[in-house]
Motif scaffolding. Structure first.
Motif, PDB file in Angstrom:
ATOM      1  N   ILE A  86      61.444  16.313  50.504  1.00  0.00           N
ATOM      2  CA  ILE A  86      60.596  15.607  49.408  1.00  0.00           C
ATOM      3  C   ILE A  86      60.552  14.356  49.405  1.00  0.00           C
ATOM      4  CG2 ILE A  86      59.647  16.033  47.114  1.00  0.00           C
ATOM      5  CD1 ILE A  86      60.600  18.660  47.247  1.00  0.00           C
ATOM      6  N   ILE A  87      61.736  13.748  48.953  1.00  0.00           N
ATOM      7  CA  ILE A  87      62.032  12.266  48.659  1.00  0.00           C
ATOM      8  C   ILE A  87      61.852  11.605  49.828  1.00  0.00           C
ATOM      9  CG2 ILE A  87      63.678  10.636  47.885  1.00  0.00           C
ATOM     10  CD1 ILE A  87      64.555  12.912  46.140  1.00  0.00           C
ATOM     11  N   GLY A  88      62.412  11.870  51.046  1.00  0.00           N
ATOM     12  CA  GLY A  88      62.367  11.412  52.599  1.00  0.00           C
ATOM     13  C   GLY A  88      60.935  11.256  53.036  1.00  0.00           C
ATOM     14  N   ALA A  89      60.030  12.396  52.701  1.00  0.00           N
ATOM     15  CA  ALA A  89      58.671  12.383  52.958  1.00  0.00           C
ATOM     16  C   ALA A  89      57.915  11.571  52.357  1.00  0.00           C
ATOM     17  CB  ALA A  89      58.207  13.887  53.036  1.00  0.00           C
ATOM     18  N   ILE A  90      58.215  11.473  51.051  1.00  0.00           N
ATOM     19  CA  ILE A  90      57.485  10.423  50.246  1.00  0.00           C
ATOM     20  C   ILE A  90      57.771   8.979  50.480  1.00  0.00           C
ATOM     21  CG2 ILE A  90      56.932   9.700  47.979  1.00  0.00           C
ATOM     22  CD1 ILE A  90      57.546  12.705  46.969  1.00  0.00           C
ATOM     23  N   ALA A  91      58.883   8.602  50.787  1.00  0.00           N
ATOM     24  CA  ALA A  91      59.323   7.228  51.171  1.00  0.00           C
ATOM     25  C   ALA A  91      58.513   6.931  52.562  1.00  0.00           C
ATOM     26  CB  ALA A  91      60.884   7.282  51.199  1.00  0.00           C
ATOM     27  N   LEU A  92      58.795   7.895  53.521  1.00  0.00           N
ATOM     28  CA  LEU A  92      57.860   7.670  54.750  1.00  0.00           C
ATOM     29  C   LEU A  92      56.622   7.231  54.536  1.00  0.00           C
ATOM     30  CD1 LEU A  92      60.068   9.802  57.215  1.00  0.00           C
ATOM     31  CD2 LEU A  92      59.982   7.192  57.235  1.00  0.00           C
ATOM     32  N   LEU A  93      56.032   8.130  53.814  1.00  0.00           N
ATOM     33  CA  LEU A  93      54.559   8.028  53.555  1.00  0.00           C
ATOM     34  C   LEU A  93      54.085   6.627  52.807  1.00  0.00           C
ATOM     35  CD1 LEU A  93      51.855   9.371  53.542  1.00  0.00           C
ATOM     36  CD2 LEU A  93      52.142  10.102  51.214  1.00  0.00           C
ATOM     37  N   ILE A  94      54.962   6.188  52.121  1.00  0.00           N
ATOM     38  CA  ILE A  94      54.871   4.875  51.452  1.00  0.00           C
ATOM     39  C   ILE A  94      55.017   3.817  52.300  1.00  0.00           C
ATOM     40  CG2 ILE A  94      55.734   3.477  49.931  1.00  0.00           C
ATOM     41  CD1 ILE A  94      56.363   5.654  47.864  1.00  0.00           C
ATOM     42  N   PHE A  95      55.806   4.028  53.203  1.00  0.00           N
ATOM     43  CA  PHE A  95      56.313   3.039  54.423  1.00  0.00           C
ATOM     44  C   PHE A  95      55.010   2.784  55.182  1.00  0.00           C
ATOM     45  CE2 PHE A  95      61.170   3.498  53.889  1.00  0.00           C
ATOM     46  CZ  PHE A  95      61.084   2.673  52.810  1.00  0.00           C
ATOM     47  N   PHE A  96      54.619   4.110  55.825  1.00  0.00           N
ATOM     48  CA  PHE A  96      53.338   4.138  56.766  1.00  0.00           C
ATOM     49  C   PHE A  96      52.085   3.597  56.124  1.00  0.00           C
ATOM     50  CE2 PHE A  96      55.804   7.899  58.652  1.00  0.00           C
ATOM     51  CZ  PHE A  96      56.574   6.962  59.581  1.00  0.00           C
ATOM     52  N   CYS A  97      51.935   3.495  54.732  1.00  0.00           N
ATOM     53  CA  CYS A  97      50.829   3.119  54.061  1.00  0.00           C
ATOM     54  C   CYS A  97      50.870   1.628  53.738  1.00  0.00           C
ATOM     55  CB  CYS A  97      50.402   3.736  52.683  1.00  0.00           C
ATOM     56  SG  CYS A  97      49.931   5.513  53.200  1.00  0.00           S
ATOM     57  N   GLN A  98      52.082   0.945  53.855  1.00  0.00           N
ATOM     58  CA  GLN A  98      51.914  -0.496  53.538  1.00  0.00           C
ATOM     59  C   GLN A  98      51.467  -1.190  54.661  1.00  0.00           C
ATOM     60  OE1 GLN A  98      56.221  -1.021  53.187  1.00  0.00           O
ATOM     61  NE2 GLN A  98      56.194  -0.787  51.055  1.00  0.00           N
ATOM     62  N   ASP A  99      51.226  -2.410  54.461  1.00  0.00           N
ATOM     63  CA  ASP A  99      50.437  -3.254  55.257  1.00  0.00           C
ATOM     64  C   ASP A  99      51.415  -3.992  55.977  1.00  0.00           C
ATOM     65  OD1 ASP A  99      48.377  -4.833  56.491  1.00  0.00           O
ATOM     66  OD2 ASP A  99      48.258  -6.353  54.697  1.00  0.00           O
ATOM     67  N   SER A 100      50.967  -4.701  57.241  1.00  0.00           N
ATOM     68  CA  SER A 100      52.015  -5.143  58.252  1.00  0.00           C
ATOM     69  C   SER A 100      52.499  -6.378  57.587  1.00  0.00           C
ATOM     70  CB  SER A 100      50.982  -5.619  59.321  1.00  0.00           C
ATOM     71  OG  SER A 100      50.453  -4.637  60.052  1.00  0.00           O
ATOM     72  N   GLU A 101      53.731  -6.829  58.082  1.00  0.00           N
ATOM     73  CA  GLU A 101      54.166  -8.193  57.798  1.00  0.00           C
ATOM     74  C   GLU A 101      53.295  -9.221  58.569  1.00  0.00           C
ATOM     75  OE1 GLU A 101      58.403  -8.274  59.006  1.00  0.00           O
ATOM     76  OE2 GLU A 101      58.897  -7.952  57.023  1.00  0.00           O
ATOM     77  N   LYS A 102      53.004 -10.121  57.650  1.00  0.00           N
ATOM     78  CA  LYS A 102      52.066 -11.017  58.489  1.00  0.00           C
ATOM     79  C   LYS A 102      52.643 -11.979  59.361  1.00  0.00           C
ATOM     80  CE  LYS A 102      48.830 -10.397  54.949  1.00  0.00           C
ATOM     81  NZ  LYS A 102      48.435  -9.154  55.253  1.00  0.00           N
TER      82      LYS A 102
END
Length: 115
Positions: A86-102
């Motif tokens: 659960i926690i790992g999947a949520i953390a990865l989902l957040i990471f995958f939804c974040q914008d690129s480093e400019k």
């Protein structure tokens, strides 16, 4: 469909960066193909079709996940979070939804600059 094929062409490439669109389009098309193959496998009484497909796209999936994490400035080793329930999947989902480093980061130039 080009996003899906581009990921398959980079079959086991774990270096570089992947845009959100590349990751999510691959995930969407892969999910749709998986569902379709599961239905076909159920109709033919041969459910192994879905498993074979899942095994075939395992390395491209891991590769695009690592490149997506690189795009957010994280190491590909963060994929191991998926083994934390659960926690790992949520953390990865957040990471995958974040914008690129400019800017250019340790993993290469921003792929959005070339689009």
């Amino acid at each position: 469909m080009n996003w899906y094929l581009d990921v398959l062409k980079k079959y086991a490439t774990f270096s570089g960066r992947a845009r959100r669109k590349e990751y999510w389009m691959f995930t969407l098309i892969s999910f749709i193909v998986s569902i379709a193959l599961s239905i076909i496998g159920a109709m033919l009484n041969f459910p192994a079709i879905g498993y074979i497909y899942s095994l075939a796209v395992l390395l491209p999936c891991l590769g695009v996940m690592a490149r997506r994490l690189h795009d957010t400035g994280r190491s590909g080793w963060w994929i191991l979070l998926m083994f934390i329930p659960i926690i790992g999947a949520i953390a990865l989902l957040i990471f995958f939804c974040q914008d690129s480093e400019k800017q250019t980061n340790a993993f290469g130039p921003n792929p959005k600059a070339f689009a």
